[in-house]
Enzyme design. Structure first.
Site, short mmCIF file in Angstrom:
data_model
loop_
_atom_site.label_atom_id
_atom_site.label_comp_id
_atom_site.label_asym_id
_atom_site.label_seq_id
_atom_site.Cartn_x
_atom_site.Cartn_y
_atom_site.Cartn_z
N HIS A 27 -0.57 -0.59 2.86
CA HIS A 27 -1.36 0.38 3.05
C HIS A 27 -0.84 1.21 1.36
O HIS A 27 -0.33 2.22 1.35
CB HIS A 27 -1.19 1.05 3.88
CG HIS A 27 -2.29 2.96 3.81
ND1 HIS A 27 -3.32 2.55 3.58
CD2 HIS A 27 -1.89 4.11 2.96
CE1 HIS A 27 -3.54 3.44 3.74
NE2 HIS A 27 -3.09 4.47 2.81
N ASP A 78 0.05 -6.16 9.88
CA ASP A 78 -0.21 -6.06 7.77
C ASP A 78 -1.65 -6.39 7.72
O ASP A 78 -2.20 -7.87 7.69
CB ASP A 78 0.66 -7.44 7.96
CG ASP A 78 1.24 -7.47 6.63
OD1 ASP A 78 0.08 -6.32 5.57
OD2 ASP A 78 1.53 -8.60 6.04
N GLU A 100 2.48 1.83 5.91
CA GLU A 100 2.23 2.33 5.10
C GLU A 100 3.61 2.00 3.71
O GLU A 100 4.59 1.51 4.55
CB GLU A 100 1.86 3.55 4.55
CG GLU A 100 1.59 4.70 3.43
CD GLU A 100 0.45 5.90 2.96
OE1 GLU A 100 0.63 6.15 4.46
OE2 GLU A 100 0.88 6.10 2.53
O1 9MR Z 1 6.35 9.72 7.01
C1 9MR Z 1 5.48 11.13 7.01
C2 9MR Z 1 5.25 11.22 9.00
O2 9MR Z 1 6.57 11.95 9.23
C3 9MR Z 1 3.99 11.85 9.81
O3 9MR Z 1 4.37 11.66 11.56
C4 9MR Z 1 2.70 11.66 9.09
C5 9MR Z 1 1.57 12.43 9.30
O4 9MR Z 1 1.71 13.76 9.45
O5 9MR Z 1 3.33 11.30 7.28
C6 9MR Z 1 4.55 11.17 7.34
O6 9MR Z 1 3.86 11.17 5.55
C7 9MR Z 1 2.59 10.31 4.60
C8 9MR Z 1 2.55 11.89 4.16
O7 9MR Z 1 1.32 12.74 4.88
C9 9MR Z 1 1.93 11.75 2.88
N1 9MR Z 1 1.95 10.61 1.92
C10 9MR Z 1 1.92 9.15 2.94
C11 9MR Z 1 3.36 9.61 3.98
C12 9MR Z 1 3.42 7.93 4.44
O8 9MR Z 1 2.81 8.05 5.13
#
Ligand code: 9MR
Length: 619
Positions: A479, A529, A538
């Protein structure tokens, strides 16, 4: 009545049984990138029985090993055996056989197995650069136009009114947001990698446009520091993020034309910024004193604001749908900022006191306490008594971790660790173990840290390397918007995907969402995947940082570089090979005679045989 006698019946039954059992071969989960000639080596065996044979490229059996006792690994529910094949020390590609069957043929031994991983994990930050084109001479087939080049950005009402200028920085993840909080742990982890191994990183290069005379690592980090510096307001406070109001679709950065907003204020962003800038001061000082001073002044101003406003919690405004990085517990950010400022200035007004009973010390984006522990442990002169407390805090947890890593899949990860970004949880456990290794010189910590890389590179129940472009099987559809939209088949290399976790936040009925990929899966196998899976597939700057740290530090240690603060015994070749650190001897290769140390004894090893110091063969 059968025409066969009883004896024949039995032998037919035995033959049938062995045929049937041979149809169900065991599975060997290995580090698919490779194992170091001199390191301890281990793979995980599932449903195996009997000894395991390692066979070289000519078909010759070179090692026979009896797997260790079986134990259950709860996150995958599998009962597995660890197989120690440290005796294999000659570079090459091997097969693993059991009961006459080849379980796999991609077992690699090499002198510097993680050097390319370290370079690629670090180079990925270049691929994430905002505001500049990626030219073909550096980016190859992933060359692309610049994104987000308009320096004038608008204040969201949560941050102010009017406009300001801001550019550069790294895109956070698969999206194009830039977030100060997540830049905090990321940038600090990379700064500490440089600070621990400056001589190693002064020469390591990975083909990026580096500014001035800066080593590649510092040049890359500066791209993000420059952006972070633009995010500080006149009064010292640091804005939370620079994003569009919603996430963009699957487009290239240059096609993301939605308006950029500076969004939100808060103590977490401000204190994270303060700690990072204070640390940056130390590493840039020898190269660019003016820049270093600018960082330190920015750190002081941010801290002053944070100390006066310690509890301003950021939450996404109602009209904003980009990432939140919202943290409701801020004492750890405060501890981090104070520790770094105290180390850099010696000013008693910053002096922090670590709480030895604090247990949330494995770093994560909202958990900064552990970084203060690392800071103290790695600056004993500056941190004084705090360094001793930090050492106890490190070893208390690391000794338990080292034990856990002798069971199951050979990693620390427990069922609860499988959260969003589980691979970074593993990675940060590994970095933590390395810090325990630095301050004690105890090999068990090195070994457990190294086994985290084994896990990330394929020794896991999904039987895949989680790093794009590395290993026999690795993610192809992360992602990551540029990898999806660029029309190039292989994804951008060197990215660590978030990894398995059962939350299923990305599962739903909308066309862009995932179908349920968790059916019949466990915590450690809930993964797909597919580009739909922002919850398991991601990538993110804070996840790549511990990967880069682990791979980089392990290579630096084995090249003979020890952190300046490290205990005696560190960097004498990692674990088994005793090499004098000061002589910077290259890592020995295949047929070398090695001086080794195991079970409290020094011995000489030649062609896999052991001799005492008088040259008499020993067992
Ligand atoms: O890494 C973050 C994770 O700990 C949280 O649970 C999640 C939901 O809030 O968000 C992840 O961070 C994301 C960020 O908010 C935006 N860019 C992508 C990040 C990775 O998924």
């Amino acid at each position: 009545m059968s025409k066969f006698g009883l004896k024949q019946h039995i032998s037919i039954a035995v033959a049938a049984f062995s045929l049937a059992s041979s149809a169900f071969a065991a599975t060997a989960y290995i580090n698919q990138v490779g194992y170091r000639t001199t390191d301890p080596k281990e793979f995980t065996l599932f449903e195996g029985s009997g000894d395991v044979e390692i066979v070289d490229a000519t078909g010759k059996s070179v090692l026979t090993v009896t797997p260790k006792a079986a134990s259950e690994w709860k996150p995958s529910g599998q009962t597995v055996q660890l197989v120690d094949f440290s005796g294999l020390t000659v570079p090459g590609t091997y097969s693993i056989k059991q009961g006459g069957q080849v379980l796999r043929n991609d077992l690699k031994i090499a002198d510097k197995p993680f050097e390319d991983v370290a370079k690629a994990a670090l180079k990925w930050y270049y691929y994430q650069r905002a505001s500049m084109p990626l030219e073909e001479q550096y980016a190859g087939q992933w060359a692309r136009a610049a994104g987000h080049t308009n320096e004038t950005v608008e204040f969201h009402k949560s941050a102010g009114t009017g406009t300001m200028t801001s550019s550069k920085g790294w895109y956070d993840a698969g999206d194009f947001g830039r977030y100060i909080v997540n830049s905090g742990i990321t940038t600090y982890t990379l700064i500490s990698l440089y600070e621990h191994f400056p001589d190693y990183f002064k020469t390591l290069k990975w083909n990026i446009p580096a500014e001035g005379n800066l080593p590649d690592l510092l040049a890359e980090i500066k791209w993000n520091l420059d952006w972070m510096l633009t995010m500080q307001a006149e009064d010292g406070m640091v804005y939370h993020k620079l994003t569009t109001l919603q996430f963009p679709g699957d487009i290239m950065p240059a096609d993301d034309k939605a308006k950029l907003y500076v969004i939100g204020k808060g103590s977490a962003a401000t204190l994270d910024f303060a700690g990072v800038m204070a640390a940056a001061y130390r590493v840039y000082k020898p190269f660019d004193e003016a820049y270093a001073n600018k960082c330190l002044e920015a750190a002081k101003k941010a801290y002053a604001w944070g100390a006066a406003n310690p509890n301003m919690i950021f939450n996404n405004p109602r009209d904003v749908g980009s990432g939140t990085y919202s943290d409701g517990k801020l004492d750890d950010e405060m501890m981090f900022a104070r520790m770094e400022l105290f180390i850099s200035t010696g000013d008693e007004s910053y002096k922090p006191t670590l709480n030895a009973n604090e247990t949330s010390i494995i770093p994560a984006w909202p958990e900064m306490y552990g970084l203060a522990v690392y800071g103290a442990a790695s600056h004993p002169t500056e941190a004084g008594a705090e360094a001793a407390t930090a050492k106890t805090m490190l070893t208390d947890i690391a000794s338990e971790y080292a034990y856990i890593a002798t069971k199951g899949f050979g990693v620390v990860m427990s069922s609860e660790d499988f959260v969003w970004g589980s691979n970074a949880v593993a990675g940060n456990q590994g970095v933590f173990l390395l810090h325990a290794y630095y301050v004690t010189g105890e090999q068990k910590y090195y070994e457990a840290a190294k086994k985290v890389l084994d896990y990330l590179l394929g020794k896991n129940p999904l039987d895949m390397s989680f790093v794009t472009g590395f290993g026999t099987k690795s993610p192809m559809l992360p992602h990551h918007r540029p990898s999806t939209a660029d029309g190039v088949e292989p994804p951008v290399p060197g990215m660590l995907v978030g990894g398995p976790q059962p939350g299923g936040e990305d599962i739903g009925k909308d066309t862009w969402m995932c179908k349920d990929y968790r059916t019949g899966k466990t915590n450690a196998t809930s993964y797909i995947d597919d580009r739909c899976s922002y919850a398991t597939n991601e990538v993110a700057i804070n996840w790549n940082a511990p990967l880069a740290y682990l791979a980089g530090a392990l290579e630096a240690l084995n090249a003979g570089y020890a952190p300046s603060f490290a205990a005696d015994g560190v960097a004498k070749g990692g674990t088994s090979a005793l090499r004098p650190f000061s002589s910077r001897t290259p890592v020995s290769t295949s047929k070398a005679v090695r001086l080794r140390f195991a079970d409290q004894k020094v011995f000489i090893e030649k062609d896999g045989k052991r001799f005492d110091l008088k040259g008499i063969r020993i067992k």
